[in-house]
Design a protein around this motif. Structure first.
Motif, PDB file in Angstrom:
ATOM      1  N   LYS A 248     -78.574 -59.117  66.091  1.00 23.56           N
ATOM      2  CA  LYS A 248     -77.915 -59.111  64.796  1.00 23.56           C
ATOM      3  C   LYS A 248     -78.128 -60.393  64.014  1.00 23.56           C
ATOM      4  N   THR A 249     -78.424 -61.484  64.706  1.00 22.10           N
ATOM      5  CA  THR A 249     -78.603 -62.756  64.007  1.00 22.10           C
ATOM      6  C   THR A 249     -80.085 -62.977  63.718  1.00 22.10           C
ATOM      7  N   PRO A 250     -80.418 -63.417  62.512  1.00 26.99           N
ATOM      8  CA  PRO A 250     -81.820 -63.633  62.180  1.00 26.99           C
ATOM      9  C   PRO A 250     -82.375 -64.859  62.903  1.00 26.99           C
ATOM     10  N   GLY A 251     -83.678 -64.896  63.004  1.00 33.03           N
ATOM     11  CA  GLY A 251     -84.333 -66.040  63.621  1.00 33.03           C
ATOM     12  C   GLY A 251     -85.444 -65.612  64.548  1.00 33.03           C
ATOM     13  N   LEU A 252     -85.905 -66.546  65.333  1.00 31.49           N
ATOM     14  CA  LEU A 252     -87.002 -66.315  66.264  1.00 31.49           C
ATOM     15  C   LEU A 252     -86.444 -65.805  67.586  1.00 31.49           C
ATOM     16  N   LYS A 253     -86.924 -64.652  68.030  1.00 33.69           N
ATOM     17  CA  LYS A 253     -86.474 -64.026  69.275  1.00 33.69           C
ATOM     18  C   LYS A 253     -87.704 -63.716  70.124  1.00 33.69           C
ATOM     19  N   PHE A 254     -87.492 -63.445  71.398  1.00 35.33           N
ATOM     20  CA  PHE A 254     -88.596 -63.157  72.313  1.00 35.33           C
ATOM     21  C   PHE A 254     -88.482 -61.751  72.866  1.00 35.33           C
TER      22      PHE A 254
ATOM     23  N   ARG B 259     -78.570 -53.514  54.820  1.00 36.82           N
ATOM     24  CA  ARG B 259     -78.065 -53.488  53.449  1.00 36.82           C
ATOM     25  C   ARG B 259     -77.421 -52.137  53.141  1.00 36.82           C
ATOM     26  N   ILE B 260     -76.827 -52.049  51.960  1.00 39.63           N
ATOM     27  CA  ILE B 260     -76.293 -50.775  51.489  1.00 39.63           C
ATOM     28  C   ILE B 260     -77.473 -49.905  51.100  1.00 39.63           C
ATOM     29  N   LEU B 261     -77.514 -48.707  51.665  1.00 40.99           N
ATOM     30  CA  LEU B 261     -78.629 -47.795  51.456  1.00 40.99           C
ATOM     31  C   LEU B 261     -78.202 -46.667  50.522  1.00 40.99           C
ATOM     32  N   ALA B 262     -79.189 -46.038  49.910  1.00 45.13           N
ATOM     33  CA  ALA B 262     -78.899 -44.964  48.959  1.00 45.13           C
ATOM     34  C   ALA B 262     -79.354 -43.628  49.503  1.00 45.13           C
ATOM     35  N   TRP B 263     -78.550 -42.613  49.245  1.00 44.59           N
ATOM     36  CA  TRP B 263     -78.924 -41.234  49.510  1.00 44.59           C
ATOM     37  C   TRP B 263     -78.873 -40.508  48.172  1.00 44.59           C
ATOM     38  N   ASP B 264     -79.937 -39.825  47.828  1.00 44.75           N
ATOM     39  CA  ASP B 264     -79.989 -39.073  46.582  1.00 44.75           C
ATOM     40  C   ASP B 264     -80.268 -37.621  46.929  1.00 44.75           C
ATOM     41  N   GLY B 265     -79.274 -36.796  46.774  1.00 38.71           N
ATOM     42  CA  GLY B 265     -79.400 -35.393  47.149  1.00 38.71           C
ATOM     43  C   GLY B 265     -80.218 -34.606  46.145  1.00 38.71           C
ATOM     44  N   PRO B 266     -80.773 -33.498  46.576  1.00 39.44           N
ATOM     45  CA  PRO B 266     -81.533 -32.660  45.651  1.00 39.44           C
ATOM     46  C   PRO B 266     -80.600 -31.913  44.700  1.00 39.44           C
ATOM     47  N   PRO B 267     -81.020 -31.707  43.467  1.00 40.08           N
ATOM     48  CA  PRO B 267     -80.192 -30.907  42.554  1.00 40.08           C
ATOM     49  C   PRO B 267     -80.098 -29.469  43.064  1.00 40.08           C
ATOM     50  N   THR B 268     -78.896 -28.950  43.119  1.00 40.78           N
ATOM     51  CA  THR B 268     -78.696 -27.589  43.609  1.00 40.78           C
ATOM     52  C   THR B 268     -77.865 -26.789  42.611  1.00 40.78           C
TER      53      THR B 268
ATOM     54  N   PHE C  94     -87.240 -61.729  62.383  1.00 41.95           N
ATOM     55  CA  PHE C  94     -86.694 -60.757  61.448  1.00 41.95           C
ATOM     56  C   PHE C  94     -85.788 -61.448  60.446  1.00 41.95           C
ATOM     57  N   ARG C  95     -85.530 -60.755  59.362  1.00 41.00           N
ATOM     58  CA  ARG C  95     -84.811 -61.319  58.224  1.00 41.00           C
ATOM     59  C   ARG C  95     -83.314 -61.038  58.312  1.00 41.00           C
ATOM     60  N   SER C  96     -82.577 -61.694  57.440  1.00 39.69           N
ATOM     61  CA  SER C  96     -81.113 -61.587  57.482  1.00 39.69           C
ATOM     62  C   SER C  96     -80.612 -60.200  57.112  1.00 39.69           C
ATOM     63  N   TYR C  97     -81.377 -59.419  56.375  1.00 40.39           N
ATOM     64  CA  TYR C  97     -80.938 -58.087  55.990  1.00 40.39           C
ATOM     65  C   TYR C  97     -81.378 -57.015  56.981  1.00 40.39           C
ATOM     66  N   GLU C  98     -81.935 -57.402  58.097  1.00 44.87           N
ATOM     67  CA  GLU C  98     -82.387 -56.454  59.108  1.00 44.87           C
ATOM     68  C   GLU C  98     -81.559 -56.564  60.384  1.00 44.87           C
ATOM     69  N   ARG C  99     -81.497 -55.468  61.098  1.00 42.34           N
ATOM     70  CA  ARG C  99     -80.986 -55.452  62.459  1.00 42.34           C
ATOM     71  C   ARG C  99     -82.131 -54.925  63.312  1.00 42.34           C
TER      72      ARG C  99
END
Length: 175
Positions: A22-28, A42-51, A3-8
């Motif tokens: 939590k650390t990237p690399g090869l795991k079993f 990473r920082i994720l976005a939430w976009d609410g519906p217009p109300t 897995f990559r550095s931006y993933e858990r």
């Protein structure tokens, strides 16, 4: 398992979370028994519906809001919410509710103006001569930034159980 550095990564065995990487690399992992669930760090976005919301002065406006968030503890997040879709659904409920409450408790002028420092322009000579009507725009007491802080504070009180860190909810330009 890579897995990559931006993933858990959460490793599940028969549907139960057994390990968080939590650390990237090869795991079993144990084939056939263990499944891998990837969560974005990473920082994720939430976009609410217009109300459409009523303001305190009984005017209706369309409010569109957005927020940035991130997962604070991947293992607890997975145990409580399972994935990001469920988290976005919960954020829609919480932030949508708090946004509607904030709009309903403030006048339109508070939501439209960014800060309370800005005053409407008035031309006293033209008002006296009758060329234009006197301005009836009230002064702002809070401003949209203070209302966004209210939404942020109220929403943060409701989301600690979900292991979501809310960074900054904002209102897009009201229509």
């Amino acid at each position: 398992l890579v897995f990559r550095s931006y993933e858990r990564v959460i490793i599940t065995r028969f549907g139960k979370a057994v390990q968080s990487e939590k650390t990237p690399g090869l795991k079993f992992k144990i084939p056939f028994f263990d499944q891998v669930e990837r969560l974005d760090n990473r920082i994720l976005a939430w976009d609410g519906p217009p109300t459409e919301c009523p303001t305190k002065d009984k005017l209706y406006i369309i409010v569109d809001s957005f927020a940035r968030w991130r997962i604070s503890d991947p293992l607890l997040f997975f145990n409580r919410l399972t994935d990001e879709r469920v988290a976005l659904s919960r954020l829609t409920d919480i932030l949508g509710s708090e946004t509607r409450t904030a709009v309903a408790t403030n006048d339109l002028v508070e939501i439209v103006r960014v800060t309370k420092v800005r005053k409407p322009l008035r031309d006293a000579e033209m008002e006296q001569s009758g060329t234009i009507l006197p301005s009836t725009i009230p002064d702002s007491e809070l401003g949209r930034l203070a209302i966004e802080h209210q939404i942020n504070d109220r929403a943060r009180q409701k989301i600690p159980d979900y292991e979501i860190k809310l960074l900054d909810p904002r209102l897009k330009h009201p229509k």
